[in-house]
Scaffold this motif. Sequence first.
Motif: not given
Length: 434
Positions: A115, A119, A152-155, A158
Amino acid sequence: MSSTPSSSSNGVLSSITLHILARIKRFLKPKATRVSSDPSDQLEISITKSESNIDKVENCESARQAMEKQSCEEEQSVISLKSCVKKLHFGSWEEKEMTAKEIERLAKEDVRVRKLITELGVVPELVSMVASEVAGRQLAGLKALVQLAHGSYKNKALIVEAGIFSKLPKRVDLDESTRRECAELLLSLSSLANSQFPLASLDFLPFIKDILESDPNVETKQSCLGALCNLSTVLENVGPLVSAGVVPILLELSSIKENSEKALATLGNLVVTLMGKKAIENSLMMPESLIEILTWEDKPKCQELSAYILMILAHQSSSQTQKMAQAGIVPVLLEVALLGSQLAQKRALKLLQWFKDERQSKMGPHSGPQTPRMAMGSPADHIEAKEGKRMMKSLVKQSLHRNMEIITQRASTPGDPTRLKSLVISTSSKSLPY
């Protein structure tokens, strides 16, 4: 007048008795309320309290040191990550390659680092490395992205937003490691297909198709099959998948046991659509390849999936049921209905019922040999009708007894699967009531 000896002894005894009672009373009091008058006891209690306080101080000190150490390590990690990001943005290509390897290592070892790394804005730079013509640089970027996308769904979102699909190689003449990492990354990102962040582009389908056709590595093929299975769960992706020509490849791979389950699962998602069903029906491998899979006793999941696809194809389609019957599906279905898993048995019995209904629907009033017509109500007509009913009952009983004998023979041969299969194959479909 002086006291007598007896009175004085009584006074001493009373005094001793009171002293003993007082000691007993003090002893019976709770430990927290008792105070020892013995100086040695008080000293021992004091020493015990001091040792307890020292232990508490030492524990607090060790906890403080552990927190300071953890804080120091986190601070060093942040400094190291910032240095990596700086090199990835402004360093030479050699420094970027080394930094990508370091990011891969950090992301693999510590979940919290994933994470923090994303970021700091490393994803676009890693995606640009994938488009490089240098094999080592490309592989380093792919490995780092695979680790960042893991879990990681967010990664994953991205990475897709950074344009990874347009940067992936369009050819398969790559080294084995690069092909494997590409397939693993596509498998990870394809899980976004059925989410709130759908995949807008399927430009990578030719790459997956080429890998499935030419790559000998089983692990790489498994990743590509998993990606296709994820994509096929979305209705909007069926058209591009069929147009890309994946159906013949999936049917071919479904005949290979190590790839069969994922290939059949994808075909099962495609066959429920009109476009996918037509593509499967038009294949030259149908229905023989799926009937062959029904005989895989060591692959119950494949049997279930194959029976499911055959059910969809045969539903309200006399042409498909006729093709299946001509390919010898009825005795195979009977075997599955007897020895398959619970779900495979249910599907096989359903198919057998359809074949029975199809056969009965073709037996109209004029099917079979024709006899000269006679006037209704004549004695010959009554005799003929009675004889016909008797013959029909006899045929039904013979067929029933024959099937029961076959079932009993199969059930009584537990240790001889070859014998069991020969019984099924040698059985004529004419002896079945289906």
